[in-house]
Design an enzyme around this catalytic site. Sequence first.
Site, mmCIF file in Angstrom:
data_model
loop_
_atom_site.group_PDB
_atom_site.id
_atom_site.type_symbol
_atom_site.label_atom_id
_atom_site.label_comp_id
_atom_site.label_asym_id
_atom_site.label_seq_id
_atom_site.Cartn_x
_atom_site.Cartn_y
_atom_site.Cartn_z
ATOM 1 N N CYS A 1 22.633 -93.534 -22.080
ATOM 2 C CA CYS A 1 22.703 -94.793 -20.900
ATOM 3 C C CYS A 1 23.979 -94.716 -20.703
ATOM 4 O O CYS A 1 24.320 -95.189 -19.389
ATOM 5 C CB CYS A 1 22.388 -96.084 -21.472
ATOM 6 S SG CYS A 1 20.550 -96.042 -21.589
HETATM 7 N N1 CO8 Z 1 3.552 -107.650 -24.161
HETATM 8 C C1 CO8 Z 1 3.231 -108.987 -24.990
HETATM 9 N N2 CO8 Z 1 4.057 -109.033 -26.203
HETATM 10 C C2 CO8 Z 1 4.876 -108.176 -26.614
HETATM 11 C C3 CO8 Z 1 5.052 -107.055 -25.898
HETATM 12 C C4 CO8 Z 1 4.414 -106.742 -24.677
HETATM 13 N N3 CO8 Z 1 4.411 -105.458 -23.917
HETATM 14 N N4 CO8 Z 1 6.098 -106.082 -26.536
HETATM 15 C C5 CO8 Z 1 6.331 -106.964 -27.692
HETATM 16 N N5 CO8 Z 1 5.460 -108.285 -27.610
HETATM 17 C C6 CO8 Z 1 5.582 -109.151 -28.668
HETATM 18 C C7 CO8 Z 1 6.078 -108.695 -30.253
HETATM 19 O O1 CO8 Z 1 4.952 -108.011 -30.817
HETATM 20 C C8 CO8 Z 1 6.645 -109.804 -30.664
HETATM 21 O O2 CO8 Z 1 5.760 -110.793 -31.238
HETATM 22 P P1 CO8 Z 1 6.051 -111.647 -32.538
HETATM 23 O O3 CO8 Z 1 7.216 -112.760 -32.156
HETATM 24 O O4 CO8 Z 1 4.679 -112.109 -32.820
HETATM 25 O O5 CO8 Z 1 6.432 -110.502 -33.552
HETATM 26 C C9 CO8 Z 1 7.173 -110.529 -29.425
HETATM 27 O O6 CO8 Z 1 6.624 -109.932 -28.300
HETATM 28 C C10 CO8 Z 1 8.808 -110.368 -29.341
HETATM 29 O O7 CO8 Z 1 8.992 -108.904 -29.467
HETATM 30 P P2 CO8 Z 1 10.494 -108.418 -29.434
HETATM 31 O O8 CO8 Z 1 11.333 -109.322 -30.523
HETATM 32 O O9 CO8 Z 1 10.363 -106.963 -29.469
HETATM 33 O O10 CO8 Z 1 11.127 -108.889 -27.966
HETATM 34 P P3 CO8 Z 1 12.381 -109.032 -27.392
HETATM 35 O O11 CO8 Z 1 12.590 -110.481 -26.836
HETATM 36 O O12 CO8 Z 1 13.453 -108.467 -28.327
HETATM 37 O O13 CO8 Z 1 12.382 -108.180 -26.068
HETATM 38 C C11 CO8 Z 1 13.393 -105.892 -25.404
HETATM 39 C C12 CO8 Z 1 12.258 -106.828 -26.081
HETATM 40 C C13 CO8 Z 1 13.174 -106.424 -23.977
HETATM 41 C C14 CO8 Z 1 13.070 -104.343 -25.836
HETATM 42 C C15 CO8 Z 1 14.631 -106.454 -25.700
HETATM 43 O O14 CO8 Z 1 14.858 -106.749 -27.257
HETATM 44 C C16 CO8 Z 1 15.807 -105.447 -25.181
HETATM 45 O O15 CO8 Z 1 15.820 -105.616 -24.099
HETATM 46 N N6 CO8 Z 1 16.809 -105.434 -26.115
HETATM 47 C C17 CO8 Z 1 17.936 -104.284 -25.648
HETATM 48 C C18 CO8 Z 1 17.381 -103.048 -25.334
HETATM 49 C C19 CO8 Z 1 18.473 -102.013 -24.942
HETATM 50 O O16 CO8 Z 1 19.373 -102.409 -24.084
HETATM 51 N N7 CO8 Z 1 18.166 -100.995 -25.063
HETATM 52 C C20 CO8 Z 1 18.947 -99.794 -24.691
HETATM 53 C C21 CO8 Z 1 17.820 -98.759 -24.564
HETATM 54 S S1 CO8 Z 1 18.852 -97.529 -23.328
HETATM 55 C C22 CO8 Z 1 19.084 -96.350 -23.956
HETATM 56 O O17 CO8 Z 1 20.565 -96.154 -24.503
HETATM 57 C C23 CO8 Z 1 18.553 -95.184 -24.131
HETATM 58 C C24 CO8 Z 1 18.618 -94.066 -23.255
HETATM 59 C C25 CO8 Z 1 17.480 -93.080 -23.160
HETATM 60 C C26 CO8 Z 1 16.502 -93.277 -22.197
HETATM 61 C C27 CO8 Z 1 15.138 -93.139 -22.676
HETATM 62 C C28 CO8 Z 1 14.058 -93.114 -21.592
HETATM 63 C C29 CO8 Z 1 12.638 -93.227 -22.129
#
Ligand code: CO8
Length: 373
Positions: free
Chosen positions: A156
């Site tokens: 990223c």
């Molecule tokens: N629908 C409904 N519920 C869901 C879903 C969904 N789609 N997904 C997860 N849940 C549930 C989970 O099961 C969990 O349930 P429980 O509490 O019962 O265990 C609950 O929702 C909460 O899940 P999370 O803890 O995972 O949710 P978060 O609030 O942490 O949100 C995010 C998830 C949005 C991913 C968040 O953590 C986030 O944005 N984090 C930062 C991510 C980030 O910045 N990453 C950088 C990636 S970019 C990079 O550098 C890579 C580049 C390469 C590109 C790749 C291209 C493919």
Amino acid sequence: MTEIVISGTGLYTPPQSISNAELVAAFNQYVDDFNRDHAAAIEAGEVTALQHSSEEFIVKASGIRSRYVVDKSGILDPRRMVPRIPERGNDEPSVQCEMAVAAAREAMAQAGKSAADIDAVIVAASNMQRPYPAMAVEIQAALGIEGFGFDMNVACSSATFGIQQARDAVANGSARCVLMVNPEICSGHLNFRDRDSHFIFGDVCTAVIVERGNSATSGDTYRILDSKLQTIYSNNIRNNFGFLNRGDESGIGQPDKLFVQEGRKVFKEVCPTVARQMSAQLESLDIAPTQLRRMWLHQANLSMNQLIARKVLGREATAEEAPTILDEYANTSSAGSVIAFHKHRADLAPGDIGVLCSFGAGYSIGSVVLEKR
Ligand code: CO8
């Protein structure tokens, strides 16, 4: 030091967009089909039933409402969930080259540059569609640019790292003017069957022109006051796809050959580090947070950006100070902060200061302090 500027930017947006509602409907159909087909094994406790995704969760957890993609139909087909991108012959332009040429032409027009004015092309992106010849060399040829080109990948943060390479090349005289492009086909390496991440990414391409201030003719240029790069090794965002995979058949088809992450850990570890880097950089330049007019932040998650901006400013940022494009584009990896810069700078006055900042896998963080000329 020689004054180096950004004198143009370009944006190529694929024509097809997927709303959260469409994405969730396809995912939930896949889940229903899977659970039906594996009903006996689920009943016997041998297979875990899959759970539905939800629009409400996606908006609340990420702020994302839609994403542009190079192919919508393949992604939304519950039996496929992979974009349809037919392979092209070696004598045809590659997909990334086509996107990059479109974004580059806009950036070159903004900067008032022809191919003859540019002598280096950097492709900075999370994934190249092939290892070689470098995408940059193909794009260079497609645009008729003489000189040199190379590809680089810092996930990223590729664009901010690319801007620093361009700035260094212009400063040391190895190039007069550099075209830096970010063709991101994130849908190619996203697992659309993974509930935790199927909503995160989109496709796009951005382009940036970097040159000496004294050669810039555009009326809309930004002095690069400073750029700061940092990498800290972490396995919390990872993609294990590579040509060595074929050396061990047991790994083929494993989810970690696509994008995987520990989203919560990334959030917690990356936000404070990014805010510290930006604050220290501004302090070293004697720029008070009150002087900061804009933050063009990496577009991964709305809450992340609000938290980082709050830490840097010492208060909530307004939507104008830290503009959001991830609601429409989702996370477009390296291109996100450049899209924000491209779309949200027209109101700046000479002397206004902003920071273009990216963060992601590696971990990697890049922050570029810009002043409107
Ligand atoms: N629908 C409904 N519920 C869901 C879903 C969904 N789609 N997904 C997860 N849940 C549930 C989970 O099961 C969990 O349930 P429980 O509490 O019962 O265990 C609950 O929702 C909460 O899940 P999370 O803890 O995972 O949710 P978060 O609030 O942490 O949100 C995010 C998830 C949005 C991913 C968040 O953590 C986030 O944005 N984090 C930062 C991510 C980030 O910045 N990453 C950088 C990636 S970019 C990079 O550098 C890579 C580049 C390469 C590109 C790749 C291209 C493919």
